[in-house]
Design a protein around this motif. Structure first.
Motif, PDB file in Angstrom:
ATOM      1  N   ALA A 129       0.781  -1.284   0.118  1.00  0.00           N
ATOM      2  CA  ALA A 129       0.074  -0.102  -0.022  1.00  0.00           C
ATOM      3  C   ALA A 129       0.934   1.346   0.021  1.00  0.00           C
ATOM      4  N   ALA A 130       2.014   1.120   0.675  1.00  0.00           N
ATOM      5  CA  ALA A 130       2.783   2.396   0.673  1.00  0.00           C
ATOM      6  C   ALA A 130       3.460   2.717  -0.634  1.00  0.00           C
ATOM      7  N   CYS A 131       3.432   1.469  -1.432  1.00  0.00           N
ATOM      8  CA  CYS A 131       3.893   1.980  -2.999  1.00  0.00           C
ATOM      9  C   CYS A 131       2.884   2.589  -3.760  1.00  0.00           C
ATOM     10  N   GLY A 132       1.827   2.024  -3.479  1.00  0.00           N
ATOM     11  CA  GLY A 132       0.407   2.424  -4.020  1.00  0.00           C
ATOM     12  C   GLY A 132       0.205   3.989  -3.879  1.00  0.00           C
ATOM     13  N   VAL A 133       0.398   4.379  -2.430  1.00  0.00           N
ATOM     14  CA  VAL A 133       0.098   5.863  -2.192  1.00  0.00           C
ATOM     15  C   VAL A 133       1.185   6.796  -3.074  1.00  0.00           C
ATOM     16  N   VAL A 134       2.559   6.310  -2.864  1.00  0.00           N
ATOM     17  CA  VAL A 134       3.435   7.249  -3.278  1.00  0.00           C
ATOM     18  C   VAL A 134       3.359   7.212  -4.571  1.00  0.00           C
ATOM     19  N   LEU A 135       2.982   6.273  -5.585  1.00  0.00           N
ATOM     20  CA  LEU A 135       2.871   6.059  -6.994  1.00  0.00           C
ATOM     21  C   LEU A 135       1.439   6.683  -7.419  1.00  0.00           C
ATOM     22  N   ASP A 136       0.500   6.800  -6.376  1.00  0.00           N
ATOM     23  CA  ASP A 136      -0.925   6.959  -6.696  1.00  0.00           C
ATOM     24  C   ASP A 136      -1.531   6.069  -7.615  1.00  0.00           C
ATOM     25  N   ASN A 137      -1.496   4.726  -7.496  1.00  0.00           N
ATOM     26  CA  ASN A 137      -1.845   3.579  -8.063  1.00  0.00           C
ATOM     27  C   ASN A 137      -3.007   2.897  -7.335  1.00  0.00           C
ATOM     28  N   ALA A 138      -4.041   3.109  -7.968  1.00  0.00           N
ATOM     29  CA  ALA A 138      -5.184   2.424  -7.220  1.00  0.00           C
ATOM     30  C   ALA A 138      -5.153   0.779  -7.323  1.00  0.00           C
ATOM     31  N   ILE A 139      -4.576   0.227  -8.365  1.00  0.00           N
ATOM     32  CA  ILE A 139      -4.394  -1.193  -8.444  1.00  0.00           C
ATOM     33  C   ILE A 139      -3.660  -1.694  -7.263  1.00  0.00           C
ATOM     34  N   LEU A 140      -2.451  -0.944  -6.807  1.00  0.00           N
ATOM     35  CA  LEU A 140      -1.634  -1.653  -5.831  1.00  0.00           C
ATOM     36  C   LEU A 140      -2.384  -1.539  -4.373  1.00  0.00           C
ATOM     37  N   ILE A 141      -3.121  -0.302  -4.447  1.00  0.00           N
ATOM     38  CA  ILE A 141      -4.126  -0.343  -3.165  1.00  0.00           C
ATOM     39  C   ILE A 141      -5.062  -1.249  -3.005  1.00  0.00           C
ATOM     40  N   VAL A 142      -5.661  -1.690  -3.989  1.00  0.00           N
ATOM     41  CA  VAL A 142      -6.547  -2.692  -4.066  1.00  0.00           C
ATOM     42  C   VAL A 142      -5.959  -4.131  -3.757  1.00  0.00           C
ATOM     43  N   GLY A 143      -4.980  -4.161  -4.043  1.00  0.00           N
ATOM     44  CA  GLY A 143      -3.968  -5.426  -3.730  1.00  0.00           C
ATOM     45  C   GLY A 143      -3.516  -5.394  -2.556  1.00  0.00           C
ATOM     46  N   ALA A 144      -3.300  -4.567  -1.969  1.00  0.00           N
ATOM     47  CA  ALA A 144      -3.022  -4.275  -0.516  1.00  0.00           C
ATOM     48  C   ALA A 144      -4.000  -4.687   0.497  1.00  0.00           C
ATOM     49  N   MET A 145      -5.343  -4.266   0.006  1.00  0.00           N
ATOM     50  CA  MET A 145      -6.508  -4.412   0.888  1.00  0.00           C
ATOM     51  C   MET A 145      -6.772  -6.104   0.687  1.00  0.00           C
ATOM     52  N   ALA A 146      -6.447  -6.476  -0.498  1.00  0.00           N
ATOM     53  CA  ALA A 146      -6.722  -7.994  -0.467  1.00  0.00           C
ATOM     54  C   ALA A 146      -5.958  -8.852   0.393  1.00  0.00           C
ATOM     55  N   VAL A 147      -4.446  -8.403   0.449  1.00  0.00           N
ATOM     56  CA  VAL A 147      -3.524  -9.162   1.092  1.00  0.00           C
ATOM     57  C   VAL A 147      -3.728  -8.989   2.627  1.00  0.00           C
ATOM     58  N   GLY A 148      -4.330  -7.684   3.125  1.00  0.00           N
ATOM     59  CA  GLY A 148      -4.293  -7.706   4.546  1.00  0.00           C
ATOM     60  C   GLY A 148      -5.022  -8.575   5.297  1.00  0.00           C
ATOM     61  N   PRO A 149      -4.770  -8.990   6.673  1.00  0.00           N
ATOM     62  CA  PRO A 149      -5.468 -10.124   7.176  1.00  0.00           C
ATOM     63  C   PRO A 149      -6.313  -9.388   8.499  1.00  0.00           C
ATOM     64  N   GLU A 150      -6.352  -8.113   8.334  1.00  0.00           N
ATOM     65  CA  GLU A 150      -6.895  -7.503   9.511  1.00  0.00           C
ATOM     66  C   GLU A 150      -8.479  -7.614   9.885  1.00  0.00           C
ATOM     67  N   PHE A 151      -9.238  -8.255   8.966  1.00  0.00           N
ATOM     68  CA  PHE A 151     -10.344  -8.590   9.424  1.00  0.00           C
ATOM     69  C   PHE A 151     -10.672  -9.794  10.244  1.00  0.00           C
ATOM     70  N   GLY A 152      -9.664 -10.648  10.202  1.00  0.00           N
ATOM     71  CA  GLY A 152      -9.660 -11.733  11.185  1.00  0.00           C
ATOM     72  C   GLY A 152      -9.904 -11.358  12.665  1.00  0.00           C
ATOM     73  N   PRO A 153      -8.869 -10.450  13.267  1.00  0.00           N
ATOM     74  CA  PRO A 153      -9.070  -9.999  14.482  1.00  0.00           C
ATOM     75  C   PRO A 153     -10.350  -9.063  14.858  1.00  0.00           C
ATOM     76  N   LEU A 154     -10.552  -8.412  13.723  1.00  0.00           N
ATOM     77  CA  LEU A 154     -11.843  -7.573  14.178  1.00  0.00           C
ATOM     78  C   LEU A 154     -12.996  -8.330  13.903  1.00  0.00           C
ATOM     79  N   ALA A 155     -12.999  -9.546  13.450  1.00  0.00           N
ATOM     80  CA  ALA A 155     -14.242 -10.506  13.560  1.00  0.00           C
ATOM     81  C   ALA A 155     -14.246 -11.122  14.816  1.00  0.00           C
ATOM     82  N   GLY A 156     -12.935 -11.510  15.350  1.00  0.00           N
ATOM     83  CA  GLY A 156     -12.559 -12.302  16.560  1.00  0.00           C
ATOM     84  C   GLY A 156     -13.182 -11.173  17.677  1.00  0.00           C
ATOM     85  N   PHE A 157     -12.864  -9.962  17.686  1.00  0.00           N
ATOM     86  CA  PHE A 157     -13.078  -8.870  18.805  1.00  0.00           C
ATOM     87  C   PHE A 157     -14.661  -8.766  18.648  1.00  0.00           C
TER      88      PHE A 157
END
Length: 309
Positions: A129-157
């Motif tokens: 996502a850092a590469c995505g924001v610096v390059l202003d690349n929406a595709i990299l942003i979407v890819g980073a969102m898909a890779v991120g595992p943060e919904f697991g602990p959110l659902a657990g909480f």
């Protein structure tokens, strides 16, 4: 349909069989006396309609089978049986609406454990996502969102709050906070490294970024999307719709906001750092609120549905 494989002490088998027979929505009951060796006991097999599964599992736990024996549950992808069709028709409610609370707790427990793999995924997602924001690349942003595992602990909480399980809540919160802290800290170092080899620059960060400027500009739309995504994500977990969960992952600005905050921090841009952090916290709050409300609504709705069955 669900398939249950039970190991029961010989002196509890009759009670278990009686419970299964009295539970509407069960079929294909098999008893294998003395077949189990570790732990020693009888093996009991049966199939149960998903909508009757939580009731049966609760009953088995009350009998202490999880302490003295074993309870294993598997999803049946295909069952060609008129008895199975009849069991599903007799069970009150719809299988898609049923919530298997023990299964949900177990699944979110695994997903919300702070592990090396979890830290690796959330760190890699933040760096992408850092590469995505610096390059202003929406595709990299979407890819980073898909890779991120943060919904697991959110659902657990969310599950822990509804089920009143403080240990699971603490474990999930720890995984969430430590995960983002580690990912952002490493991404700060990654940003400084990329700057040292002239791949990142402060000019890129400060330039107009029409594709990615939203990650540090929180508004009501961000919160609304987070709430909607939280509802969808919770429903996808309780109904085992993994495809829907992928859609949720690329709908909420959590990892990209953390990445932008890290990059901005490396350049000393407090405005973008705070804006991105606010975006991150707003989205996390929206998901948690939506998840808790959705689980409570499902619990209430299912209870009412069974009362009127």
């Amino acid at each position: 349909m669900l398939h249950l494989r039970l190991i029961t002490p010989a002196d509890r088998t009759d009670e278990v069989v009686r419970l299964i027979e009295e539970t509407i929505g069960t079929t294909h009951l098999v008893v294998l006396p003395g077949s189990a060796r570790n732990p020693a006991g009888d093996v009991v097999l049966c199939d149960v309609a998903r909508e009757a599964g939580d009731e049966l599992l609760t009953g088995l736990q009350r009998l202490g089978i999880e302490d003295s024996g074993s309870i294993a549950v598997e999803n049946i992808d295909l069952s060609l049986s008129k008895r199975a069709d009849k069991a599903e028709a007799e069970a009150p409610g719809e299988g898609a609406d049923a919530v298997l609370w023990e299964h949900l707790t177990d699944a979110t427990h695994e997903e919300s454990t702070l592990s090396v793999t979890y830290l690796a995924f959330i760190t890699l997602a933040t760096m992408i996502a850092a590469c995505g924001v610096v390059l202003d690349n929406a595709i990299l942003i979407v890819g980073a969102m898909a890779v991120g595992p943060e919904f697991g602990p959110l659902a657990g909480f969310c599950t822990a709050l509804v089920q009143r399980k403080p240990r699971l809540a603490l474990r999930s919160l720890t995984a969430l906070l430590v995960g983002f802290a580690v990912a952002m800290a490493i991404t700060v170092g990654f940003s400084l490294f990329m700057d040292s080899i002239d791949l990142f620059s402060e000019e890129q960060l400060e330039a107009d970024r029409p594709q990615t400027a939203f990650v540090y500009a929180p508004d009501w739309f961000s919160f609304i999307v987070a709430v909607l995504a939280g509802m969808a994500g919770t429903l996808s977990l309780t109904s085992s719709k993994s495809g829907a969960l992928v859609g949720v992952a690329i709908s909420v600005t959590t990892v990209p906001a953390a990445a932008n905050a890290a990059v901005a921090l490396s350049y000393g841009d407090t405005k973008q750092t705070w804006g991105s952090t606010e975006q991150l916290l707003l989205n996390l709050l929206g998901i948690v609120l939506a998840g808790v409300v959705t689980l409570l609504a499902q619990k209430w709705f299912w209870h009412r549905q069974r009362q009127h069955a």
